[in-house]
Design a protein around this motif. Structure first.
Motif, PDB file in Angstrom:
ATOM      1  N   HIS A  62       0.832  -1.203   0.000  1.00  0.00           N
ATOM      2  CA  HIS A  62       0.000   0.000   0.000  1.00  0.00           C
ATOM      3  C   HIS A  62       0.866   1.250   0.000  1.00  0.00           C
ATOM      4  O   HIS A  62       2.012   1.216   0.448  1.00  0.00           O
ATOM      5  CB  HIS A  62      -0.939  -0.003   1.210  1.00  0.00           C
ATOM      6  CG  HIS A  62      -1.760  -1.243   1.288  1.00  0.00           C
ATOM      7  ND1 HIS A  62      -2.914  -1.405   0.546  1.00  0.00           N
ATOM      8  CD2 HIS A  62      -1.566  -2.398   1.960  1.00  0.00           C
ATOM      9  CE1 HIS A  62      -3.412  -2.615   0.785  1.00  0.00           C
ATOM     10  NE2 HIS A  62      -2.606  -3.235   1.642  1.00  0.00           N
ATOM     11  N   THR A  63       0.302   2.369  -0.466  1.00  0.00           N
ATOM     12  CA  THR A  63       1.035   3.631  -0.497  1.00  0.00           C
ATOM     13  C   THR A  63       0.573   4.591   0.599  1.00  0.00           C
ATOM     14  O   THR A  63       1.050   5.725   0.657  1.00  0.00           O
ATOM     15  CB  THR A  63       0.880   4.331  -1.862  1.00  0.00           C
ATOM     16  OG1 THR A  63      -0.509   4.595  -2.091  1.00  0.00           O
ATOM     17  CG2 THR A  63       1.461   3.489  -2.983  1.00  0.00           C
ATOM     18  N   SER A  64      -0.325   4.143   1.447  1.00  0.00           N
ATOM     19  CA  SER A  64      -0.802   4.998   2.537  1.00  0.00           C
ATOM     20  C   SER A  64      -0.777   4.264   3.883  1.00  0.00           C
ATOM     21  O   SER A  64      -1.496   4.596   4.805  1.00  0.00           O
ATOM     22  CB  SER A  64      -2.198   5.539   2.228  1.00  0.00           C
ATOM     23  OG  SER A  64      -3.106   4.490   1.987  1.00  0.00           O
ATOM     24  N   SER A  88       2.366   1.748   6.281  1.00  0.00           N
ATOM     25  CA  SER A  88       3.771   1.351   6.291  1.00  0.00           C
ATOM     26  C   SER A  88       4.030   0.336   7.395  1.00  0.00           C
ATOM     27  O   SER A  88       3.102  -0.073   8.100  1.00  0.00           O
ATOM     28  CB  SER A  88       4.666   2.584   6.448  1.00  0.00           C
ATOM     29  OG  SER A  88       4.330   3.319   7.609  1.00  0.00           O
ATOM     30  N   HIS A 112      -3.001  17.029  -4.129  1.00  0.00           N
ATOM     31  CA  HIS A 112      -3.608  15.694  -4.218  1.00  0.00           C
ATOM     32  C   HIS A 112      -4.508  15.453  -3.002  1.00  0.00           C
ATOM     33  O   HIS A 112      -4.026  15.304  -1.881  1.00  0.00           O
ATOM     34  CB  HIS A 112      -2.518  14.623  -4.287  1.00  0.00           C
ATOM     35  CG  HIS A 112      -3.060  13.231  -4.357  1.00  0.00           C
ATOM     36  ND1 HIS A 112      -3.625  12.703  -5.487  1.00  0.00           N
ATOM     37  CD2 HIS A 112      -3.125  12.262  -3.410  1.00  0.00           C
ATOM     38  CE1 HIS A 112      -4.012  11.459  -5.246  1.00  0.00           C
ATOM     39  NE2 HIS A 112      -3.719  11.166  -3.997  1.00  0.00           N
ATOM     40  N   ASP A 145      -5.539  12.041   2.450  1.00  0.00           N
ATOM     41  CA  ASP A 145      -4.971  11.303   1.329  1.00  0.00           C
ATOM     42  C   ASP A 145      -3.479  11.589   1.146  1.00  0.00           C
ATOM     43  O   ASP A 145      -2.644  10.699   1.270  1.00  0.00           O
ATOM     44  CB  ASP A 145      -5.757  11.622   0.050  1.00  0.00           C
ATOM     45  CG  ASP A 145      -5.487  10.645  -1.076  1.00  0.00           C
ATOM     46  OD1 ASP A 145      -4.749   9.668  -0.875  1.00  0.00           O
ATOM     47  OD2 ASP A 145      -6.030  10.860  -2.172  1.00  0.00           O
ATOM     48  N   MET A 146      -3.123  12.812   0.835  1.00  0.00           N
ATOM     49  CA  MET A 146      -1.715  13.132   0.608  1.00  0.00           C
ATOM     50  C   MET A 146      -0.875  13.013   1.873  1.00  0.00           C
ATOM     51  O   MET A 146       0.236  12.478   1.814  1.00  0.00           O
ATOM     52  CB  MET A 146      -1.573  14.532  -0.008  1.00  0.00           C
ATOM     53  CG  MET A 146      -0.162  14.824  -0.504  1.00  0.00           C
ATOM     54  SD  MET A 146       0.279  13.652  -1.811  1.00  0.00           S
ATOM     55  CE  MET A 146       2.049  13.589  -1.589  1.00  0.00           C
ATOM     56  N   HIS A 194       0.230   9.454   2.140  1.00  0.00           N
ATOM     57  CA  HIS A 194       1.308   9.093   1.209  1.00  0.00           C
ATOM     58  C   HIS A 194       2.656   9.600   1.723  1.00  0.00           C
ATOM     59  O   HIS A 194       3.661   8.889   1.659  1.00  0.00           O
ATOM     60  CB  HIS A 194       1.039   9.666  -0.175  1.00  0.00           C
ATOM     61  CG  HIS A 194      -0.146   9.076  -0.856  1.00  0.00           C
ATOM     62  ND1 HIS A 194      -0.322   7.720  -1.032  1.00  0.00           N
ATOM     63  CD2 HIS A 194      -1.226   9.660  -1.421  1.00  0.00           C
ATOM     64  CE1 HIS A 194      -1.457   7.496  -1.671  1.00  0.00           C
ATOM     65  NE2 HIS A 194      -2.032   8.660  -1.907  1.00  0.00           N
ATOM     66  N   ALA A 247       3.860   7.488   4.693  1.00  0.00           N
ATOM     67  CA  ALA A 247       4.364   6.190   4.237  1.00  0.00           C
ATOM     68  C   ALA A 247       5.756   6.338   3.626  1.00  0.00           C
ATOM     69  O   ALA A 247       6.627   5.490   3.816  1.00  0.00           O
ATOM     70  CB  ALA A 247       3.397   5.553   3.239  1.00  0.00           C
ATOM     71  N   MET A 248       5.959   7.435   2.901  1.00  0.00           N
ATOM     72  CA  MET A 248       7.257   7.683   2.281  1.00  0.00           C
ATOM     73  C   MET A 248       8.340   7.927   3.337  1.00  0.00           C
ATOM     74  O   MET A 248       9.498   7.551   3.143  1.00  0.00           O
ATOM     75  CB  MET A 248       7.153   8.890   1.348  1.00  0.00           C
ATOM     76  CG  MET A 248       8.369   9.099   0.486  1.00  0.00           C
ATOM     77  SD  MET A 248       8.067  10.432  -0.673  1.00  0.00           S
ATOM     78  CE  MET A 248       8.724  11.793   0.253  1.00  0.00           C
ATOM     79  N   ARG A 255      -4.261   6.325   7.214  1.00  0.00           N
ATOM     80  CA  ARG A 255      -5.558   6.850   6.783  1.00  0.00           C
ATOM     81  C   ARG A 255      -6.523   6.894   7.967  1.00  0.00           C
ATOM     82  O   ARG A 255      -6.444   6.077   8.880  1.00  0.00           O
ATOM     83  CB  ARG A 255      -6.158   5.997   5.662  1.00  0.00           C
ATOM     84  CG  ARG A 255      -5.356   5.920   4.363  1.00  0.00           C
ATOM     85  CD  ARG A 255      -5.107   7.272   3.704  1.00  0.00           C
ATOM     86  NE  ARG A 255      -6.292   8.029   3.416  1.00  0.00           N
ATOM     87  CZ  ARG A 255      -6.976   7.972   2.258  1.00  0.00           C
ATOM     88  NH1 ARG A 255      -6.597   7.180   1.292  1.00  0.00           N
ATOM     89  NH2 ARG A 255      -8.036   8.728   2.102  1.00  0.00           N
TER      90      ARG A 255
END
Length: 139
Positions: A44-46, A48, A80, A87-88, A91, A94-95, A124
């Motif tokens: 997933h991108t949201s 970790s 975004h 949402d953003m 992300h 997670a990054m 989220r």
């Protein structure tokens, strides 16, 4: 040398650190592999993964508060926002953390310190069902 692959489903209640130790330890134990390398991958991108203190729950509270301050949810701050104001920021969080962990396995167990636990870090606000892929190589 053997390899084992498994998909772990984790339900979250929204933002926060969700312990996944028990499920991971049980799967490694049942694999029969005594010595090797375990890789965990979050698909997933949201969300970790992290290794963190597992004794005092206030550590998790402080981590969650820190990320709220570091990457705030502020309407108009991010371009975004397709899925809402979290949402953003999700992300970005997670990054800044990890979507992959590598842990040695010895004696049929991941080599974790006394106070180390494995966590899925949900970024989220609403509940999600997350998938973590476990890959174990060894003998």
């Amino acid at each position: 040398m053997r390899q084992e692959l498994h998909s772990l489903q984790v339900s979250t209640r929204g933002k926060g650190l969700v312990p996944i130790d028990r499920a991971v330890l049980a799967w490694v134990r049942q694999s029969g592999i005594e010595t090797g390398l375990l890789t965990l991958w979050c698909r997933h991108t949201s969300a970790s993964l992290c290794v963190q203190e597992n004794a005092d729950p206030t550590v998790r509270t402080d981590i969650e508060r820190y990320f709220e301050a570091l990457v705030p949810e502020q309407p108009g701050r991010y371009i975004h926002d397709d899925e809402g104001p979290d949402d953003m920021p999700a992300h970005l969080r997670a990054m800044l953390t990890n979507v992959q962990l590598s842990i040695p396995v010895a004696g049929g167990r991941p080599v974790l310190g006394t106070w180390q636990g494995l966590y899925l870090f949900e970024h989220r606000a609403r509940p999600h069902r997350r998938e973590i892929v476990l890959h174990l190589m060894g003998e």
